[in-house]
Design a protein around this motif. Structure first.
Motif, PDB file in Angstrom:
ATOM      1  N   SER A 112      33.844 -47.058 -31.788  1.00  0.00           N
ATOM      2  CA  SER A 112      34.475 -48.200 -32.749  1.00  0.00           C
ATOM      3  C   SER A 112      34.004 -47.654 -33.745  1.00  0.00           C
ATOM      4  N   CYS A 113      35.566 -47.914 -34.492  1.00  0.00           N
ATOM      5  CA  CYS A 113      35.603 -46.939 -35.798  1.00  0.00           C
ATOM      6  C   CYS A 113      36.474 -48.348 -37.071  1.00  0.00           C
ATOM      7  N   ILE A 114      36.294 -47.994 -38.341  1.00  0.00           N
ATOM      8  CA  ILE A 114      36.465 -49.064 -39.128  1.00  0.00           C
ATOM      9  C   ILE A 114      37.200 -48.154 -39.871  1.00  0.00           C
ATOM     10  N   ALA A 115      38.674 -47.742 -40.720  1.00  0.00           N
ATOM     11  CA  ALA A 115      39.041 -47.544 -42.058  1.00  0.00           C
ATOM     12  C   ALA A 115      38.140 -47.425 -43.486  1.00  0.00           C
ATOM     13  N   SER A 116      38.766 -46.905 -44.087  1.00  0.00           N
ATOM     14  CA  SER A 116      38.212 -47.444 -45.682  1.00  0.00           C
ATOM     15  C   SER A 116      38.996 -48.397 -45.917  1.00  0.00           C
ATOM     16  N   SER A 117      40.027 -48.599 -45.873  1.00  0.00           N
ATOM     17  CA  SER A 117      41.303 -49.733 -46.433  1.00  0.00           C
ATOM     18  C   SER A 117      40.755 -51.115 -45.562  1.00  0.00           C
ATOM     19  N   GLY A 118      39.527 -50.559 -44.043  1.00  0.00           N
ATOM     20  CA  GLY A 118      38.779 -52.155 -43.656  1.00  0.00           C
ATOM     21  C   GLY A 118      40.199 -52.865 -43.164  1.00  0.00           C
ATOM     22  N   GLY A 119      41.474 -52.059 -42.373  1.00  0.00           N
ATOM     23  CA  GLY A 119      42.625 -52.542 -41.793  1.00  0.00           C
ATOM     24  C   GLY A 119      42.626 -52.381 -40.815  1.00  0.00           C
ATOM     25  N   GLY A 120      41.922 -50.558 -40.887  1.00  0.00           N
ATOM     26  CA  GLY A 120      42.409 -50.426 -39.713  1.00  0.00           C
ATOM     27  C   GLY A 120      41.045 -50.063 -38.806  1.00  0.00           C
ATOM     28  N   THR A 121      40.992 -50.504 -37.494  1.00  0.00           N
ATOM     29  CA  THR A 121      40.479 -50.369 -36.428  1.00  0.00           C
ATOM     30  C   THR A 121      40.578 -50.027 -35.054  1.00  0.00           C
ATOM     31  N   ALA A 158      45.120 -40.402 -49.097  1.00  0.00           N
ATOM     32  CA  ALA A 158      45.759 -40.061 -47.220  1.00  0.00           C
ATOM     33  C   ALA A 158      45.878 -40.739 -46.139  1.00  0.00           C
ATOM     34  N   SER A 159      46.794 -40.347 -45.261  1.00  0.00           N
ATOM     35  CA  SER A 159      47.115 -41.450 -44.147  1.00  0.00           C
ATOM     36  C   SER A 159      45.809 -42.111 -43.535  1.00  0.00           C
ATOM     37  N   SER A 160      44.484 -41.116 -43.654  1.00  0.00           N
ATOM     38  CA  SER A 160      42.935 -41.505 -42.740  1.00  0.00           C
ATOM     39  C   SER A 160      42.564 -42.287 -43.761  1.00  0.00           C
ATOM     40  N   SER A 201      34.864 -46.267 -49.985  1.00  0.00           N
ATOM     41  CA  SER A 201      35.727 -44.664 -50.168  1.00  0.00           C
ATOM     42  C   SER A 201      35.228 -43.874 -48.309  1.00  0.00           C
ATOM     43  N   TYR A 202      35.187 -44.679 -47.114  1.00  0.00           N
ATOM     44  CA  TYR A 202      34.490 -43.558 -46.608  1.00  0.00           C
ATOM     45  C   TYR A 202      34.387 -44.594 -44.998  1.00  0.00           C
ATOM     46  N   ASN A 203      35.357 -44.077 -44.441  1.00  0.00           N
ATOM     47  CA  ASN A 203      35.767 -44.142 -42.586  1.00  0.00           C
ATOM     48  C   ASN A 203      34.343 -43.885 -41.501  1.00  0.00           C
TER      49      ASN A 203
END
Length: 131
Positions: free
Chosen positions: A49-58, A105-107, A31-33
């Motif tokens: 670097s970062c990775i979104a909660s969805s796993g797809g956005g890096t 959320a978009s985030s 549930s976390y970015n």
């Protein structure tokens, strides 16, 4: 409450590799970015670097230039940062940060490089690159 612990840092020669881990406890990491930041001596903390909660956005810092890969294993409550072809410029303390995001959320799909966007931090792991 989510707690983060980083590990995997160490001393490597230029061109070497390290895999950093950010292990979460107290809550489900899914549930976390998550973001990795680093701070070198006498320099400001910068986003790696970062990775979104969805796993797809890096996202990756411009200096990464294809050398690093961020990934997440929600079953292990862990985010990894694989770092290859390390350079002496990569030295510093590497921190992982987390922020909870709702699925609407978009985030959820896109993580931030803004330090203030994250409200949970680990203690950091030291990376040294030297011959």
């Amino acid at each position: 409450q989510l707690q983060l612990v980083e590990s995997g840092g160490g001393l490597v020669q230029p061109g070497g590799s390290l895999r950093l881990s950010c292990v979460a406890s107290g809550s489900t990491l899914a549930s976390y970015n998550i973001a990795w930041f680093r701070q070198a001596p006498e320099k400001e903390r910068e986003a790696v670097s970062c990775i979104a909660s969805s796993g797809g956005g890096t996202r990756y810092g411009d200096f990464v230039k294809g050398r690093f890969t961020i990934s997440r294993d929600n079953a292990r409550n862990t985010v990894y940062l694989q770092m290859n072809n390390l350079d002496p410029e990569d030295i510093g303390v590497y921190y992982c940060g987390a922020v909870g995001v709702p699925k609407y959320a978009s985030s959820y799909y896109q993580c931030s490089f803004r330090h203030g966007a994250y409200d949970r931090w680990g203690q950091g792991t030291q990376v040294k690159v030297s011959s």
